[in-house]
Design a protein around this motif. Structure first.
Motif, PDB file in Angstrom:
ATOM      1  N   GLY A   1       0.636  -1.382   0.206  1.00  0.00           N
ATOM      2  CA  GLY A   1       0.485   0.294   0.118  1.00  0.00           C
ATOM      3  C   GLY A   1       1.030   1.118  -0.371  1.00  0.00           C
ATOM      4  O   GLY A   1       0.323   2.227   0.298  1.00  0.00           O
ATOM      5  N   SER A   2       2.111   0.896  -0.738  1.00  0.00           N
ATOM      6  CA  SER A   2       3.370   2.463  -0.100  1.00  0.00           C
ATOM      7  C   SER A   2       3.456   2.762  -1.102  1.00  0.00           C
ATOM      8  O   SER A   2       4.135   1.982  -2.267  1.00  0.00           O
ATOM      9  CB  SER A   2       3.721   2.336   1.070  1.00  0.00           C
ATOM     10  OG  SER A   2       4.986   1.368   1.096  1.00  0.00           O
ATOM     11  N   VAL A   3       4.198   4.358  -1.518  1.00  0.00           N
ATOM     12  CA  VAL A   3       5.103   3.875  -2.687  1.00  0.00           C
ATOM     13  C   VAL A   3       5.732   5.088  -2.387  1.00  0.00           C
ATOM     14  O   VAL A   3       5.752   5.707  -1.637  1.00  0.00           O
ATOM     15  CB  VAL A   3       3.675   5.219  -4.006  1.00  0.00           C
ATOM     16  CG1 VAL A   3       4.791   4.537  -5.153  1.00  0.00           C
ATOM     17  CG2 VAL A   3       3.187   4.480  -3.883  1.00  0.00           C
ATOM     18  N   THR A   4       7.086   4.656  -3.119  1.00  0.00           N
ATOM     19  CA  THR A   4       8.069   5.812  -2.997  1.00  0.00           C
ATOM     20  C   THR A   4       8.374   6.374  -4.094  1.00  0.00           C
ATOM     21  O   THR A   4       8.492   6.416  -4.920  1.00  0.00           O
ATOM     22  CB  THR A   4       9.354   5.605  -2.185  1.00  0.00           C
ATOM     23  OG1 THR A   4       9.506   4.377  -1.308  1.00  0.00           O
ATOM     24  CG2 THR A   4      10.183   6.591  -1.646  1.00  0.00           C
ATOM     25  N   LEU A   5       8.601   7.962  -3.693  1.00  0.00           N
ATOM     26  CA  LEU A   5       9.303   8.557  -5.686  1.00  0.00           C
ATOM     27  C   LEU A   5      10.316   9.410  -4.684  1.00  0.00           C
ATOM     28  O   LEU A   5      10.429   9.817  -3.667  1.00  0.00           O
ATOM     29  CB  LEU A   5       7.961   9.778  -6.014  1.00  0.00           C
ATOM     30  CG  LEU A   5       6.675   9.560  -6.326  1.00  0.00           C
ATOM     31  CD1 LEU A   5       5.354  10.464  -6.326  1.00  0.00           C
ATOM     32  CD2 LEU A   5       6.589   7.820  -7.426  1.00  0.00           C
TER      33      LEU A   5
ATOM     34  N   ILE B   1       8.265  10.624  -0.524  1.00  0.00           N
ATOM     35  CA  ILE B   1       8.664  11.639  -1.305  1.00  0.00           C
ATOM     36  C   ILE B   1      10.060  11.623  -0.657  1.00  0.00           C
ATOM     37  O   ILE B   1       9.921  12.782   0.113  1.00  0.00           O
ATOM     38  CB  ILE B   1       7.706  13.149  -1.713  1.00  0.00           C
ATOM     39  CG1 ILE B   1       6.604  12.181  -2.716  1.00  0.00           C
ATOM     40  CG2 ILE B   1       8.612  13.492  -2.777  1.00  0.00           C
ATOM     41  CD1 ILE B   1       5.546  12.989  -1.996  1.00  0.00           C
ATOM     42  N   LYS B   2      10.949  11.702  -1.457  1.00  0.00           N
ATOM     43  CA  LYS B   2      13.028  11.557  -1.074  1.00  0.00           C
ATOM     44  C   LYS B   2      12.776  12.680  -2.305  1.00  0.00           C
ATOM     45  O   LYS B   2      12.667  12.592  -3.009  1.00  0.00           O
ATOM     46  CB  LYS B   2      13.110  10.594  -1.046  1.00  0.00           C
ATOM     47  CG  LYS B   2      13.494   9.573   0.063  1.00  0.00           C
ATOM     48  CD  LYS B   2      14.172   8.695  -0.141  1.00  0.00           C
ATOM     49  CE  LYS B   2      14.005   7.206  -1.077  1.00  0.00           C
ATOM     50  NZ  LYS B   2      15.191   6.093  -1.515  1.00  0.00           N
ATOM     51  N   GLN B   3      13.474  13.382  -1.196  1.00  0.00           N
ATOM     52  CA  GLN B   3      14.366  14.739  -2.487  1.00  0.00           C
ATOM     53  C   GLN B   3      15.772  15.243  -2.651  1.00  0.00           C
ATOM     54  O   GLN B   3      16.579  14.846  -1.214  1.00  0.00           O
ATOM     55  CB  GLN B   3      13.523  15.974  -1.794  1.00  0.00           C
ATOM     56  CG  GLN B   3      11.631  16.190  -1.397  1.00  0.00           C
ATOM     57  CD  GLN B   3      12.056  17.561  -0.549  1.00  0.00           C
ATOM     58  OE1 GLN B   3      12.234  17.738   0.719  1.00  0.00           O
ATOM     59  NE2 GLN B   3      12.408  18.462  -0.710  1.00  0.00           N
ATOM     60  N   SER B   4      16.085  15.379  -4.013  1.00  0.00           N
ATOM     61  CA  SER B   4      17.590  15.405  -4.343  1.00  0.00           C
ATOM     62  C   SER B   4      17.594  16.773  -3.908  1.00  0.00           C
ATOM     63  O   SER B   4      17.271  17.192  -5.209  1.00  0.00           O
ATOM     64  CB  SER B   4      17.850  14.205  -5.264  1.00  0.00           C
ATOM     65  OG  SER B   4      19.097  14.458  -5.179  1.00  0.00           O
ATOM     66  N   HIS B   5      18.727  17.380  -4.270  1.00  0.00           N
ATOM     67  CA  HIS B   5      18.307  19.383  -4.324  1.00  0.00           C
ATOM     68  C   HIS B   5      19.891  19.331  -4.715  1.00  0.00           C
ATOM     69  O   HIS B   5      20.993  18.690  -4.580  1.00  0.00           O
ATOM     70  CB  HIS B   5      18.628  19.985  -2.981  1.00  0.00           C
ATOM     71  CG  HIS B   5      16.766  19.731  -3.234  1.00  0.00           C
ATOM     72  ND1 HIS B   5      15.895  20.725  -4.163  1.00  0.00           N
ATOM     73  CD2 HIS B   5      15.650  19.111  -2.393  1.00  0.00           C
ATOM     74  CE1 HIS B   5      14.664  20.351  -3.344  1.00  0.00           C
ATOM     75  NE2 HIS B   5      14.813  19.529  -2.520  1.00  0.00           N
ATOM     76  N   GLY B   6      20.657  20.091  -6.170  1.00  0.00           N
ATOM     77  CA  GLY B   6      21.660  20.051  -6.010  1.00  0.00           C
ATOM     78  C   GLY B   6      22.296  21.377  -7.044  1.00  0.00           C
ATOM     79  O   GLY B   6      20.809  21.842  -7.933  1.00  0.00           O
ATOM     80  N   GLY B   7      23.564  21.683  -7.689  1.00  0.00           N
ATOM     81  CA  GLY B   7      23.104  22.189  -9.309  1.00  0.00           C
ATOM     82  C   GLY B   7      22.166  21.639 -10.991  1.00  0.00           C
ATOM     83  O   GLY B   7      22.507  20.231 -10.466  1.00  0.00           O
TER      84      GLY B   7
END
Lengths: 281, 351
Positions: free
Chosen positions: B38-42, B75-81
């Protein structure tokens, strides 16, 4: 030598160890580096030459090698001094100094770069006085050298320190009783013994500086032809998805550093042999 | 056996086994876990200044998606240039969606990685850019140099802070905004535009590698009279970081910055996350998504939401990159690739 190699080793046999060493080095060093070469082969010779001899590339090599050299030399002088103080004196706060020496290893380089820029910029703690004296540090090649000195310091201290610890104070006292001046004791007795370690420290600090990116981009200002370091140039190629161009410049750096490091290592061996000959072992 | 033979080699065998196991175990886990149950990871791979926006938006979407489909989504976040993030995805970072600073970086997901179709930008409304921004100026309190428009940036004695367009996606918007202004002014053409931009960059003392670096140089180091910045970054600086120290100056003409979003087809199909990933991006266009964009100083696309925040976003004459430069690929090739106009500004003979 041949006698000792037959002795039982604590670790398993020579062949297994050597096999593992090759496997490990291959996996961690050789394959990544050779893939660098493979990527570059997608360029024609003319393209390669044009990329690596562009005026901006030449200016960047000059800055990177020059500033790295200056930083490594500064660290040789002051790193030796720090090591000397740490080995020969007991003073309150010595443990703190010990820990401080390693800090540049642990700090993320970008944080170091930001901090140094804060201090050395025109409104910073150091910068305001230096600038009043007419010395601009942040956003000049001096600033690049400052950042590289910061990240290279532990190498010299940590390679020289154990060697200094091995030299007994007796040796200095003996020299003194034989009528040597302090300078003679240093230059004839101490210096030759620590020279190999000093050279190793210099090599490590120099090599580290050549590849440094994070701490330099903030303080250098990245002005083309003036304060642009080679690693930045490589990044700008990557930003254009020009992987081959990026690896071409990386390879020039790699070859230059490799020959330099090789030369220093040969020098190291030569000085070591000379030392052994002199001490008669 | 054991009595006779010393067990010395054992630790080494174990170590080798461990190394090879570590190598294998990676491929198994990820993909299966994300779609089942029942779960999703984005994973949303984005650029630097959107961190706060997506922290808020992810929470909002998770609530919405659970109500709608009954599934939990993380939801996982990734940040960078922006460019660095695109390269990471091309090299195998399994992003379900990318939300980057410029379409050029997203185009490369097609050109270099075959991860998305060529016409990705047509899949969502408004060029797949759910919110926009523009390029404005930040000056010091009281505007001591009297800066009102682009023309003031090329004056003698005005020091301008902007990042390096070679390494920063945001800086490319700044540069193109200046170019577009010069083209549009009375008697403007390619040659005058180039002369204008050259003159402007002569006033730039430091080229930081990224937008946040430039903001730091301007705000913390006290360097420069004016900072060219994205509108949302300018708001952050004047309203949250340096209250009462800086002012925003909106130029007469600027560029419509359209940070695009897309699902990464190859990854969502492999991981079985397409439904959630598409819904995630579509939800950016919903009223709630648009409100959150406005809250984080991005200009909403929705007329209704934009009208509510009209005071925050003053009217500027905006041109698009497609109108003036024929799209990102052309702009990149002409201006920012090696040997392009930007390089010629700094070429040895020009100095």
């Amino acid at each position: 030598m041949s006698v000792s190699s037959r002795r039982r080793r604590v670790l398993p046999g020579f062949r297994l160890s050597l096999g593992f060493s090759w496997f490990y080095l291959g996996l961690i060093v050789l394959i990544p580096l050779s893939s660098l070469f493979l990527k570059t082969f997608t360029l024609t010779w003319a393209q390669f030459w044009e990329t690596v001899t562009a005026p901006r590339a030449l200016a960047a090599y000059q800055l990177t090698f020059g500033a790295s050299l200056a930083a490594a030399l500064a660290n040789v002088v002051f790193g030796l001094l720090v090591a000397w103080v740490l080995v020969r004196y007991r003073f309150p706060g010595r443990d703190l100094v010990e820990a401080l020496v390693d800090l540049p290893f642990a700090l993320p380089t970008a944080v170091a770069g930001l901090t140094l820029t804060t201090l050395f910029s025109a409104n910073g703690w150091y910068g305001q006085y230096l600038e009043a004296m007419g010395l601009k540090v942040a956003y000049t090649s001096v600033g690049v050298a400052v950042a590289l000195t910061f990240i290279g310091l532990p190498f010299v201290v940590r390679t020289v320190q154990p060697v200094l610890e091995d030299i007994d104070v007796d040796v200095e006292e003996a020299a003194a009783t034989l009528g040597a001046t302090p300078w003679q004791t240093f230059s004839r007795v101490l210096f030759p013994s620590i020279l190999p370690a000093l050279l190793s420290g210099f090599t490590l600090a120099f090599a580290r500086a050549l590849g440094e990116y994070g701490s330099v981009v903030f303080i250098s200002g990245n002005m083309p032809l003036r304060t642009e370091i080679v690693p930045l140039l490589i990044i700008t190629k990557l930003e254009q998805y020009d992987y081959a161009g990026a690896t071409a410049i990386a390879i020039v750096m790699l070859m230059a550093s490799f020959s330099l490091l090789l030369a220093v290592n040969l020098l190291h061996r030569w000085s070591h042999r000379r030392l052994e000959a002199r001490t008669g072992s | 056996m054991e009595g006779h033979f010393s067990p010395r080699p054992r630790p080494w065998v174990a170590l080798l086994l461990l190394v090879s196991l570590a190598g294998c175990s990676r491929s198994g886990g990820d993909a299966a876990a994300s779609s089942e149950g029942g779960s999703v990871t984005l994973l949303n791979v984005s650029y630097d200044p959107t961190r706060e926006l997506y922290t808020d938006f992810n929470a909002a979407f998770a609530k919405h998606w659970e109500a709608k489909s009954g599934k939990k989504v993380t939801i996982k976040q990734s940040h960078g240039g922006s460019g660095k993030q695109a390269r990471a995805v091309i090299d195998g970072l399994e992003a379900d969606v990318v939300t980057l600073a410029l379409a050029y970086d997203v185009d490369m997901l097609h050109d270099k990685g075959q991860l998305i179709p060529a016409d990705w930008q047509k899949r969502l409304p408004d060029n797949s850019a759910p919110y926009t921004s523009t390029i404005v100026f930040v000056v010091r309190k009281g505007n001591p140099k009297g800066i009102k428009d682009w023309e003031d940036l090329v004056k003698e004695g005005v020091s301008v802070i902007t990042p390096n367009p070679k390494t920063s996606g945001g800086a490319r918007w700044n540069y193109l905004a200046a170019w577009g202004y010069a083209l549009r002014k009375q008697g403007g053409g390619e040659a005058t535009a180039q002369a204008f931009v050259e003159k402007l960059f002569r006033n730039v003392p430091v080229l930081d590698s990224g937008a946040r670096g430039s903001t730091t140089t301007f705000a913390e180091r006290g360097l420069g009279d004016v900072l060219i910045a994205w509108e949302n970054e300018a708001f952050l600086l004047t309203q949250e970081v340096g209250k009462d120290k800086f002012e925003i100056v909106v130029p007469s003409v600027s560029i419509l910055a359209e940070p695009p979003v897309t699902v990464v087809d190859k990854n969502v199909d492999k991981r079985g996350t397409r439904a959630a990933a598409e819904a995630y991006l579509q939800y950016l266009y919903s009223d709630e998504g648009q409100e959150l964009a406005a809250k984080h100083y991005y200009r909403p696309r929705s007329q209704a939401v934009a009208a509510k925040h009209a005071a925050r976003f003053p009217n500027v004459s905006l041109f698009t990159i497609a109108d003036v430069f024929g799209g990102w690929k052309k702009a990149q090739a002409a201006h920012f690739d090696d040997g392009g106009v930007f390089d010629r500004i700094y070429a040895p003979q020009a100095r």
